[in-house]
Design a protein around this motif. Structure first.
Motif, PDB file in Angstrom:
ATOM      1  N   ARG A 177      16.416 -10.120  22.321  1.00 53.45           N
ATOM      2  CA  ARG A 177      15.804 -10.577  21.074  1.00 53.45           C
ATOM      3  C   ARG A 177      16.685 -11.592  20.356  1.00 53.45           C
ATOM      4  O   ARG A 177      16.692 -11.674  19.136  1.00 53.45           O
ATOM      5  CB  ARG A 177      15.562  -9.399  20.118  1.00 53.45           C
ATOM      6  N   SER A 178      17.466 -12.389  21.122  1.00 54.66           N
ATOM      7  CA  SER A 178      18.339 -13.378  20.495  1.00 54.66           C
ATOM      8  C   SER A 178      18.528 -14.555  21.449  1.00 54.66           C
ATOM      9  O   SER A 178      18.103 -14.501  22.599  1.00 54.66           O
ATOM     10  CB  SER A 178      19.696 -12.758  20.159  1.00 54.66           C
ATOM     11  N   GLU A 179      19.210 -15.573  20.960  1.00 54.87           N
ATOM     12  CA  GLU A 179      19.478 -16.737  21.808  1.00 54.87           C
ATOM     13  C   GLU A 179      20.439 -16.417  22.945  1.00 54.87           C
ATOM     14  O   GLU A 179      20.620 -17.232  23.844  1.00 54.87           O
ATOM     15  CB  GLU A 179      19.970 -17.898  20.961  1.00 54.87           C
ATOM     16  N   ALA A 180      21.006 -15.208  22.951  1.00 48.75           N
ATOM     17  CA  ALA A 180      21.837 -14.776  24.077  1.00 48.75           C
ATOM     18  C   ALA A 180      20.966 -14.381  25.261  1.00 48.75           C
ATOM     19  O   ALA A 180      21.438 -14.342  26.392  1.00 48.75           O
ATOM     20  CB  ALA A 180      22.721 -13.599  23.660  1.00 48.75           C
ATOM     21  N   GLY A 181      19.682 -14.112  25.006  1.00 47.36           N
ATOM     22  CA  GLY A 181      18.755 -13.757  26.069  1.00 47.36           C
ATOM     23  C   GLY A 181      17.490 -13.138  25.514  1.00 47.36           C
ATOM     24  O   GLY A 181      17.533 -12.409  24.522  1.00 47.36           O
ATOM     25  N   VAL A 182      16.363 -13.471  26.153  1.00 48.15           N
ATOM     26  CA  VAL A 182      15.062 -12.943  25.740  1.00 48.15           C
ATOM     27  C   VAL A 182      14.208 -12.652  26.965  1.00 48.15           C
ATOM     28  O   VAL A 182      14.422 -13.219  28.039  1.00 48.15           O
ATOM     29  CB  VAL A 182      14.277 -13.918  24.824  1.00 48.15           C
ATOM     30  N   ASP A 183      13.242 -11.776  26.781  1.00 43.19           N
ATOM     31  CA  ASP A 183      12.156 -11.624  27.744  1.00 43.19           C
ATOM     32  C   ASP A 183      10.915 -12.199  27.066  1.00 43.19           C
ATOM     33  O   ASP A 183      11.021 -12.839  26.004  1.00 43.19           O
ATOM     34  CB  ASP A 183      11.990 -10.161  28.171  1.00 43.19           C
ATOM     35  N   CYS A 184       9.743 -12.002  27.658  1.00 40.77           N
ATOM     36  CA  CYS A 184       8.544 -12.618  27.078  1.00 40.77           C
ATOM     37  C   CYS A 184       8.221 -12.050  25.696  1.00 40.77           C
ATOM     38  O   CYS A 184       7.754 -12.777  24.818  1.00 40.77           O
ATOM     39  CB  CYS A 184       7.349 -12.505  28.022  1.00 40.77           C
ATOM     40  N   VAL A 185       8.488 -10.772  25.487  1.00 41.18           N
ATOM     41  CA  VAL A 185       8.240 -10.164  24.177  1.00 41.18           C
ATOM     42  C   VAL A 185       9.233 -10.717  23.159  1.00 41.18           C
ATOM     43  O   VAL A 185       8.858 -11.100  22.048  1.00 41.18           O
ATOM     44  CB  VAL A 185       8.305  -8.627  24.251  1.00 41.18           C
ATOM     45  N   GLY A 186      10.504 -10.782  23.537  1.00 39.46           N
ATOM     46  CA  GLY A 186      11.511 -11.322  22.640  1.00 39.46           C
ATOM     47  C   GLY A 186      11.250 -12.770  22.271  1.00 39.46           C
ATOM     48  O   GLY A 186      11.424 -13.167  21.115  1.00 39.46           O
ATOM     49  N   LEU A 187      10.817 -13.568  23.239  1.00 41.05           N
ATOM     50  CA  LEU A 187      10.465 -14.964  22.957  1.00 41.05           C
ATOM     51  C   LEU A 187       9.345 -15.021  21.929  1.00 41.05           C
ATOM     52  O   LEU A 187       9.420 -15.779  20.957  1.00 41.05           O
ATOM     53  CB  LEU A 187      10.048 -15.681  24.244  1.00 41.05           C
ATOM     54  N   ALA A 188       8.308 -14.202  22.116  1.00 39.72           N
ATOM     55  CA  ALA A 188       7.187 -14.186  21.170  1.00 39.72           C
ATOM     56  C   ALA A 188       7.646 -13.748  19.787  1.00 39.72           C
ATOM     57  O   ALA A 188       7.291 -14.366  18.775  1.00 39.72           O
ATOM     58  CB  ALA A 188       6.078 -13.278  21.684  1.00 39.72           C
ATOM     59  N   VAL A 189       8.454 -12.704  19.727  1.00 37.62           N
ATOM     60  CA  VAL A 189       8.952 -12.192  18.449  1.00 37.62           C
ATOM     61  C   VAL A 189       9.713 -13.288  17.705  1.00 37.62           C
ATOM     62  O   VAL A 189       9.485 -13.526  16.516  1.00 37.62           O
ATOM     63  CB  VAL A 189       9.836 -10.948  18.679  1.00 37.62           C
ATOM     64  N   LEU A 190      10.611 -13.962  18.393  1.00 33.17           N
ATOM     65  CA  LEU A 190      11.414 -15.002  17.746  1.00 33.17           C
ATOM     66  C   LEU A 190      10.577 -16.218  17.365  1.00 33.17           C
ATOM     67  O   LEU A 190      10.728 -16.775  16.279  1.00 33.17           O
ATOM     68  CB  LEU A 190      12.582 -15.399  18.641  1.00 33.17           C
ATOM     69  N   ALA A 191       9.686 -16.656  18.256  1.00 31.74           N
ATOM     70  CA  ALA A 191       8.854 -17.825  17.956  1.00 31.74           C
ATOM     71  C   ALA A 191       7.924 -17.558  16.779  1.00 31.74           C
ATOM     72  O   ALA A 191       7.644 -18.452  15.983  1.00 31.74           O
ATOM     73  CB  ALA A 191       8.049 -18.235  19.181  1.00 31.74           C
ATOM     74  N   LEU A 192       7.464 -16.318  16.660  1.00 27.73           N
ATOM     75  CA  LEU A 192       6.581 -15.945  15.550  1.00 27.73           C
ATOM     76  C   LEU A 192       7.350 -15.686  14.260  1.00 27.73           C
ATOM     77  O   LEU A 192       6.749 -15.461  13.211  1.00 27.73           O
ATOM     78  CB  LEU A 192       5.746 -14.714  15.913  1.00 27.73           C
ATOM     79  N   GLY A 193       8.674 -15.670  14.337  1.00 30.38           N
ATOM     80  CA  GLY A 193       9.484 -15.442  13.145  1.00 30.38           C
ATOM     81  C   GLY A 193       9.518 -13.994  12.711  1.00 30.38           C
ATOM     82  O   GLY A 193       9.666 -13.703  11.526  1.00 30.38           O
ATOM     83  N   GLN A 194       9.422 -13.085  13.670  1.00 31.36           N
ATOM     84  CA  GLN A 194       9.429 -11.654  13.351  1.00 31.36           C
ATOM     85  C   GLN A 194      10.685 -10.999  13.901  1.00 31.36           C
ATOM     86  O   GLN A 194      10.614  -9.964  14.581  1.00 31.36           O
ATOM     87  CB  GLN A 194       8.178 -10.992  13.902  1.00 31.36           C
ATOM     88  N   ASP A 195      11.830 -11.592  13.640  1.00 25.41           N
ATOM     89  CA  ASP A 195      13.109 -11.100  14.162  1.00 25.41           C
ATOM     90  C   ASP A 195      13.214  -9.586  14.018  1.00 25.41           C
ATOM     91  O   ASP A 195      12.927  -9.033  12.965  1.00 25.41           O
ATOM     92  CB  ASP A 195      14.277 -11.757  13.441  1.00 25.41           C
ATOM     93  N   GLY A 196      13.649  -8.945  15.109  1.00 21.92           N
ATOM     94  CA  GLY A 196      13.853  -7.504  15.097  1.00 21.92           C
ATOM     95  C   GLY A 196      12.597  -6.688  15.317  1.00 21.92           C
ATOM     96  O   GLY A 196      12.659  -5.478  15.464  1.00 21.92           O
ATOM     97  N   ALA A 197      11.443  -7.317  15.356  1.00 22.72           N
ATOM     98  CA  ALA A 197      10.185  -6.599  15.535  1.00 22.72           C
ATOM     99  C   ALA A 197       9.837  -6.513  17.014  1.00 22.72           C
ATOM    100  O   ALA A 197      10.543  -7.030  17.860  1.00 22.72           O
ATOM    101  CB  ALA A 197       9.063  -7.315  14.779  1.00 22.72           C
ATOM    102  N   GLY A 198       8.744  -5.853  17.293  1.00 25.79           N
ATOM    103  CA  GLY A 198       8.220  -5.796  18.651  1.00 25.79           C
ATOM    104  C   GLY A 198       8.565  -4.512  19.362  1.00 25.79           C
ATOM    105  O   GLY A 198       9.507  -3.807  18.991  1.00 25.79           O
ATOM    106  N   PRO A 199       7.802  -4.213  20.389  1.00 28.59           N
ATOM    107  CA  PRO A 199       8.041  -2.982  21.156  1.00 28.59           C
ATOM    108  C   PRO A 199       9.326  -3.083  21.966  1.00 28.59           C
ATOM    109  O   PRO A 199       9.776  -4.173  22.298  1.00 28.59           O
ATOM    110  CB  PRO A 199       6.823  -2.915  22.078  1.00 28.59           C
ATOM    111  N   VAL A 200       9.907  -1.937  22.260  1.00 27.66           N
ATOM    112  CA  VAL A 200      11.109  -1.905  23.091  1.00 27.66           C
ATOM    113  C   VAL A 200      10.952  -0.975  24.292  1.00 27.66           C
ATOM    114  O   VAL A 200      11.720  -1.053  25.230  1.00 27.66           O
ATOM    115  CB  VAL A 200      12.362  -1.498  22.281  1.00 27.66           C
TER     116      VAL A 200
END
Length: 129
Positions: free
Chosen positions: A24-47
């Motif tokens: 969930r950061s610029e150190a690394g993302v998966d498709c969910v993390g990319l969506a969370v960050l692009a949508l501006g919902q830092d820290g959100a999303g399923p894990v």
């Protein structure tokens, strides 16, 4: 700048970021993390998910819980829920001319031109911003 324009710009800014499951950061993302960050919902999303999870209903509930609305046709800034394999689901962000997504095989976020190579299950739009 519209919400969709911001989402596209944020997604494109992540091109080249390493792939990391549950990242969930610029150190690394998966498709969910990319969506969370692009949508501006830092820290959100399923894990609680893995690379092989084909539960469309669960994915759609997560998208709805995140405040996204299902739409009939995608536009830049929308998320595409796709099925790259029988037991796989994946999120991609539609951008003008193609998609931005976290590519597990290439181990990084990429921008891919053209139509989705995988069946699109549904389109999801952020109604804020």
């Amino acid at each position: 700048m519209s919400g969709a324009t911001r989402i596209v710009a944020a997604a494109r800014a992540m091109v080249g970021v390493p792939f990391r499951l549950h990242g969930r950061s610029e150190a690394g993302v998966d498709c969910v993390g990319l969506a969370v960050l692009a949508l501006g919902q830092d820290g959100a999303g399923p894990v609680a998910y893995g690379l092989r999870s084909g539960d469309v209903g669960l994915a759609e509930r997560w998208l709805g819980a995140a405040g996204l609305v299902r739409v009939d046709q995608g536009a830049p800034g929308d998320l595409a829920l796709v099925r790259p394999g029988p037991l796989q689901l994946h999120l991609m962000i539609l951008v003008p001319g193609g998609f931005v997504h976290a590519h597990a095989g290439l181990r990084r976020v990429v921008e891919m031109p053209g139509a989705s190579p995988w069946p699109v299950i549904g389109w999801w739009r952020a109604e804020w911003g």
